[in-house]
Enzyme design. Sequence first.
Site, PDB file in Angstrom:
ATOM      1  N   HIS A  73      53.614  63.394  31.135  1.00 55.05           N
ATOM      2  CA  HIS A  73      52.948  63.168  29.839  1.00 55.05           C
ATOM      3  C   HIS A  73      51.912  64.250  29.610  1.00 55.05           C
ATOM      4  CE1 HIS A  73      50.792  61.321  26.537  1.00 55.05           C
ATOM      5  NE2 HIS A  73      49.690  61.293  27.260  1.00 55.05           N
TER       6      HIS A  73
ATOM      7  N   HIS B 245      49.409  66.192  26.151  1.00 55.54           N
ATOM      8  CA  HIS B 245      48.955  66.077  24.766  1.00 55.54           C
ATOM      9  C   HIS B 245      49.298  67.364  24.025  1.00 55.54           C
ATOM     10  CE1 HIS B 245      45.720  62.778  25.753  1.00 55.54           C
ATOM     11  NE2 HIS B 245      46.879  62.563  26.341  1.00 55.54           N
TER      12      HIS B 245
ATOM     13  N   TYR C 105      69.850  73.453  21.566  1.00 54.62           N
ATOM     14  CA  TYR C 105      69.258  73.067  22.848  1.00 54.62           C
ATOM     15  C   TYR C 105      68.379  71.830  22.723  1.00 54.62           C
ATOM     16  CZ  TYR C 105      71.199  76.660  25.773  1.00 54.62           C
ATOM     17  OH  TYR C 105      72.087  77.411  26.496  1.00 54.62           O
TER      18      TYR C 105
END
Length: 226
Positions: free
Chosen positions: A103, A105, A130
């Site tokens: 994860h 930002h 892609y």
Amino acid sequence: MSHPHWPATQDAVRADIARVGASLFQRGLAHSTAGNISVRLTAEQGGGFLITPTDACLGFLDPAQLAWVGEDGSALAGARASKTLTLHRRIYAAAPDAHCVLHTHSTHLVALTLQGVWRSDDILPPLTPYQVMKVGHVPLVPYRVPGDAGVADDVAALIANAQRPLRAVMLERLGPTVWHDSPGSAMALLEELEETARLWLMTERRAEPLTDSQTEDLRSRFNAPW
């Protein structure tokens, strides 16, 4: 049984997590103390999960201080686990092929949620081959306070109800969460997703999507997850 794309030992996995974190940070795909990485360990590697510590900067991870937790989430060694541990564990439970959850930002993806995504079930239209082949559908998860356990319920439901296997979701105002078979593969998926968001914003969201026949061709040729 060891995963074919993984180093054999837990120490080597720790080093790989730190390598990926540093690469993301150095290229501006992660910043400050935002973002987290986890890996599901094999039995030979000790079992359970490794996850980056709470409030750690991905650019300066100490492999020895990564949080090691058991299958039930209990602390085994290292620093205190990221507050997103619940989300990571739910993704592993819902997606058996996932061995790394990542994860960040990432700037362009967060900007996209501020401007408004393409659709709630797909934050981006199918723009590049892609993206279709490597990323697939990416639904939006409505905003919740960082660390809110409800996010884990939201993501688990999206994985369970998806018509094709999901590899990523987008947390509104926070950033993408992706999963794959290794830290390197998860990083590549994140890169492709962020680059597609950047391209769409650069073209002022006017680029025409690939046609249905073009995406179907990619599915049939490359087993694309779209």
